[in-house]
Write a protein that holds these residues in place. Structure first.
Motif, PDB file in Angstrom:
ATOM      1  N   VAL A  23     -17.740  -3.169  44.669  1.00 28.52           N
ATOM      2  CA  VAL A  23     -18.655  -4.065  43.952  1.00 28.52           C
ATOM      3  C   VAL A  23     -18.941  -3.507  42.557  1.00 28.52           C
ATOM      4  O   VAL A  23     -18.888  -4.239  41.554  1.00 28.52           O
ATOM      5  N   ARG A  46     -15.813  -3.806  40.283  1.00 27.47           N
ATOM      6  CA  ARG A  46     -15.568  -5.205  39.911  1.00 27.47           C
ATOM      7  C   ARG A  46     -16.524  -5.626  38.802  1.00 27.47           C
ATOM      8  O   ARG A  46     -16.119  -6.231  37.804  1.00 27.47           O
ATOM      9  N   ASP A  47     -17.802  -5.316  38.972  1.00 25.80           N
ATOM     10  CA  ASP A  47     -18.795  -5.660  37.945  1.00 25.80           C
ATOM     11  C   ASP A  47     -18.502  -4.958  36.624  1.00 25.80           C
ATOM     12  O   ASP A  47     -18.591  -5.562  35.555  1.00 25.80           O
ATOM     13  N   LYS A 102     -15.580  -6.626  34.910  1.00 27.29           N
ATOM     14  CA  LYS A 102     -15.974  -7.933  34.363  1.00 27.29           C
ATOM     15  C   LYS A 102     -16.755  -7.760  33.061  1.00 27.29           C
ATOM     16  O   LYS A 102     -16.496  -8.436  32.075  1.00 27.29           O
ATOM     17  N   ILE A 103     -17.715  -6.855  33.065  1.00 28.23           N
ATOM     18  CA  ILE A 103     -18.555  -6.625  31.892  1.00 28.23           C
ATOM     19  C   ILE A 103     -17.720  -6.122  30.715  1.00 28.23           C
ATOM     20  O   ILE A 103     -17.927  -6.523  29.575  1.00 28.23           O
TER      21      ILE A 103
END
Length: 164
Positions: A99, A102-103, A106-107
């Motif tokens: 998690v 992935r975050d 993305k950021i």
């Protein structure tokens, strides 16, 4: 002989990464592979220049102590540069790290497909007990001990081969 090179979190606590080389089996591995987080302090890995102080494709495995980004944040970069070994972690660490990574990707506009290249090996599957010896390669045995830092965190201890 087990040689160690502390390549991250040398002048502080961020960017934890220890590079170890077991000379008898020519096995190279990392304990953590964290991203530096903070101000202008130099970091051991310049991601823009794709530079690690080791060859990611020569690293056999990573022992991940917990899921904070300063301990796991450069795993996607390792995969992008050729790392194909296993990442050993507890189930909780694996799930939280997935998690978090992935975050972070993305950021930062990173390639999410790199997460598919991380080959996880969960160390606390059944049958398992804390303090149990795990042999990851000939001549290298480890035990994973609980840590109360965050959910799933561990201490990793190398066990020397006993003489007969």
């Amino acid at each position: 002989m087990l040689k160690v090179n502390f390549v991250g979190a040398v002048n502080g606590v961020s960017g934890s990464c220890s590079w170890l080389h077991h000379t008898a089996t020519n096995t190279q591995f990392l304990v953590d592979c964290g991203a530096y987080q903070g101000g202008d302090e130099p970091q051991y890995c310049d991601v823009d220049k794709n530079h690690f102080p080791f060859q990611p494709e020569q690293i056999n495995f990573v022992l991940l102590t917990h899921a904070h980004l300063d301990h796991c944040g450069l795993l996607p970069e390792m995969v992008e540069q050729g790392f194909t070994g296993k990442v050993y972690a507890t189930r909780a660490t694996k799930e939280i790290a997935e998690v978090m990574l992935r975050d972070a990707l993305k950021i930062n506009g990173g390639d999410l497909t790199l997460l598919n290249g991380i080959s996880w090996s969960v160390v606390d599957e059944q049958p398992f007990k804390w303090g149990q010896t795990l042999s990851l390669t000939d001549g290298l045995k480890f035990t994973f001990l609980r840590s109360s830092h965050i959910l799933g965190a561990v201490h990793v201890q190398n066990l020397k081969r006993q003489a007969n």
